[in-house]
Design a protein around this motif. Structure first.
Motif, PDB file in Angstrom:
ATOM      1  N   GLN A   6       0.591  -0.903  -0.158  1.00 48.24           N
ATOM      2  CA  GLN A   6       0.179   0.131   0.121  1.00 48.24           C
ATOM      3  C   GLN A   6       1.066   1.180   0.145  1.00 48.24           C
ATOM      4  N   LYS A   7       0.621   2.399  -0.989  1.00 49.51           N
ATOM      5  CA  LYS A   7       2.028   3.026  -1.516  1.00 49.51           C
ATOM      6  C   LYS A   7       1.571   4.390   0.273  1.00 49.51           C
ATOM      7  N   GLU A   8       1.935   4.567   0.481  1.00 48.38           N
ATOM      8  CA  GLU A   8       1.691   5.866   2.093  1.00 48.38           C
ATOM      9  C   GLU A   8       2.358   7.283   1.644  1.00 48.38           C
ATOM     10  N   GLU A  56      17.703  12.941 -11.385  1.00 48.35           N
ATOM     11  CA  GLU A  56      17.044  12.797 -10.785  1.00 48.35           C
ATOM     12  C   GLU A  56      16.505  11.477 -10.320  1.00 48.35           C
ATOM     13  N   ALA A  57      15.803  11.616  -9.122  1.00 48.51           N
ATOM     14  CA  ALA A  57      14.375   9.886  -8.940  1.00 48.51           C
ATOM     15  C   ALA A  57      13.488  11.008  -8.301  1.00 48.51           C
ATOM     16  N   LYS A  58      12.963   9.518  -8.638  1.00 53.52           N
ATOM     17  CA  LYS A  58      11.353   9.357  -7.792  1.00 53.52           C
ATOM     18  C   LYS A  58      11.251   7.936  -7.628  1.00 53.52           C
ATOM     19  N   GLY A  59      10.148   7.966  -7.002  1.00 55.05           N
ATOM     20  CA  GLY A  59       9.783   6.776  -6.158  1.00 55.05           C
ATOM     21  C   GLY A  59       8.568   6.948  -5.261  1.00 55.05           C
ATOM     22  N   GLU A  60       8.272   5.654  -4.714  1.00 58.09           N
ATOM     23  CA  GLU A  60       6.965   5.837  -4.179  1.00 58.09           C
ATOM     24  C   GLU A  60       7.715   4.971  -2.818  1.00 58.09           C
ATOM     25  N   VAL A  61       7.057   4.995  -1.251  1.00 64.32           N
ATOM     26  CA  VAL A  61       7.467   4.875  -0.603  1.00 64.32           C
ATOM     27  C   VAL A  61       5.680   3.790   0.655  1.00 64.32           C
TER      28      VAL A  61
END
Length: 118
Positions: A6-8, A56-61
Protein backbone atom coordinates in the motif's frame (compact mmCIF):
# COMPACT_ATOMS: atom_id res chain seq x y z
CA UNK A 1 7.01 -8.56 2.37
CA UNK A 2 4.09 -10.68 1.38
CA UNK A 3 0.82 -9.38 0.04
CA UNK A 4 0.07 -6.20 -1.80
CA UNK A 5 2.03 -3.07 -0.93
CA UNK A 6 0.00 0.00 0.00
CA UNK A 7 1.62 3.24 -1.16
CA UNK A 8 1.93 5.72 1.71
CA UNK A 9 3.79 8.56 -0.01
CA UNK A 10 6.14 9.65 -2.77
CA UNK A 11 9.74 10.80 -2.79
CA UNK A 12 11.93 12.80 -5.13
CA UNK A 13 15.70 13.31 -5.07
CA UNK A 14 17.09 16.51 -6.59
CA UNK A 15 20.48 17.84 -7.70
CA UNK A 16 22.84 15.77 -5.58
CA UNK A 17 26.55 16.48 -5.37
CA UNK A 18 28.56 13.50 -6.60
CA UNK A 19 32.03 12.25 -5.95
CA UNK A 20 34.06 10.29 -8.51
CA UNK A 21 32.35 7.33 -10.15
CA UNK A 22 28.79 8.46 -9.43
CA UNK A 23 29.02 8.05 -5.67
CA UNK A 24 26.73 10.40 -3.83
CA UNK A 25 28.32 12.62 -1.24
CA UNK A 26 25.28 14.63 -0.16
CA UNK A 27 21.87 14.99 -1.72
CA UNK A 28 18.45 16.34 -0.92
CA UNK A 29 14.93 15.23 -1.52
CA UNK A 30 11.31 15.71 -0.62
CA UNK A 31 8.79 13.29 0.87
CA UNK A 32 5.13 13.85 0.02
CA UNK A 33 3.26 12.28 2.94
CA UNK A 34 -0.38 12.78 3.97
CA UNK A 35 -0.71 15.95 1.91
CA UNK A 36 2.44 17.67 3.22
CA UNK A 37 5.96 17.87 1.85
CA UNK A 38 8.98 17.14 4.07
CA UNK A 39 12.57 17.90 3.08
CA UNK A 40 15.30 15.34 3.77
CA UNK A 41 19.00 14.76 3.25
CA UNK A 42 20.41 11.61 1.69
CA UNK A 43 23.82 9.95 1.56
CA UNK A 44 24.94 6.81 -0.27
CA UNK A 45 22.81 6.77 -3.43
CA UNK A 46 24.66 6.46 -6.73
CA UNK A 47 23.93 6.15 -10.44
CA UNK A 48 25.49 4.67 -13.55
CA UNK A 49 24.88 5.28 -17.22
CA UNK A 50 24.53 9.05 -17.66
CA UNK A 51 26.10 12.35 -16.70
CA UNK A 52 25.40 11.87 -12.99
CA UNK A 53 25.56 15.60 -12.28
CA UNK A 54 22.05 15.82 -13.73
CA UNK A 55 20.45 12.81 -12.05
CA UNK A 56 17.03 13.03 -10.48
CA UNK A 57 15.00 10.15 -9.07
CA UNK A 58 11.43 9.63 -7.96
CA UNK A 59 9.64 6.85 -6.21
CA UNK A 60 6.98 5.48 -3.94
CA UNK A 61 7.09 4.90 -0.19
CA UNK A 62 5.43 1.88 1.42
CA UNK A 63 4.91 0.86 5.05
CA UNK A 64 5.26 4.38 6.45
CA UNK A 65 2.91 4.52 9.43
CA UNK A 66 4.60 7.39 11.30
CA UNK A 67 6.62 10.23 9.79
CA UNK A 68 9.55 9.63 12.17
CA UNK A 69 9.94 6.10 10.73
CA UNK A 70 11.10 7.54 7.38
CA UNK A 71 14.57 8.55 8.63
CA UNK A 72 17.10 5.76 8.87
CA UNK A 73 19.57 3.49 7.14
CA UNK A 74 18.20 1.76 4.06
CA UNK A 75 19.63 -1.40 2.54
CA UNK A 76 18.74 -3.15 -0.69
CA UNK A 77 15.38 -4.92 -0.37
CA UNK A 78 14.22 -7.91 -2.39
CA UNK A 79 13.00 -6.66 -5.76
CA UNK A 80 9.23 -6.90 -5.97
CA UNK A 81 8.81 -5.77 -9.58
CA UNK A 82 11.06 -5.26 -12.55
CA UNK A 83 13.07 -2.06 -12.62
CA UNK A 84 14.30 0.48 -10.17
CA UNK A 85 16.00 0.20 -6.83
CA UNK A 86 14.14 -1.19 -3.78
CA UNK A 87 15.34 -0.06 -0.35
CA UNK A 88 14.10 -0.92 3.15
CA UNK A 89 14.94 0.41 6.62
CA UNK A 90 14.74 -1.17 10.09
CA UNK A 91 11.34 0.52 10.69
CA UNK A 92 9.78 -1.48 7.84
CA UNK A 93 9.62 1.45 5.42
CA UNK A 94 10.25 0.45 1.80
CA UNK A 95 11.15 2.86 -1.02
CA UNK A 96 11.00 1.99 -4.71
CA UNK A 97 13.15 4.43 -6.70
CA UNK A 98 13.48 4.97 -10.42
CA UNK A 99 15.64 7.45 -12.29
CA UNK A 100 13.94 10.22 -14.27
CA UNK A 101 16.71 9.71 -16.86
CA UNK A 102 18.11 6.51 -18.32
CA UNK A 103 20.42 5.91 -15.37
CA UNK A 104 20.70 2.79 -13.23
CA UNK A 105 20.38 3.66 -9.55
CA UNK A 106 22.85 1.90 -7.27
CA UNK A 107 24.00 1.89 -3.66
CA UNK A 108 27.26 3.83 -3.52
CA UNK A 109 28.22 1.87 -0.40
CA UNK A 110 26.49 -0.69 1.78
CA UNK A 111 23.49 1.50 2.57
CA UNK A 112 21.63 4.73 1.91
CA UNK A 113 21.12 7.05 4.89
CA UNK A 114 18.08 9.33 4.89
CA UNK A 115 17.41 11.97 7.53
CA UNK A 116 14.36 14.24 7.66
CA UNK A 117 15.18 17.93 8.09
CA UNK A 118 13.60 19.44 11.19
Amino acid sequence: MGGTLQKEGEVGFHRPEYLDGGRLNVGTGALDYQGSEYAFGVRGLGAEGIDVADIEAKGEVYGLERLQDFSGTYVRAPQLTVGGLWLKNANGVTIHLVSKQSAILILAGDAVVIKLNH
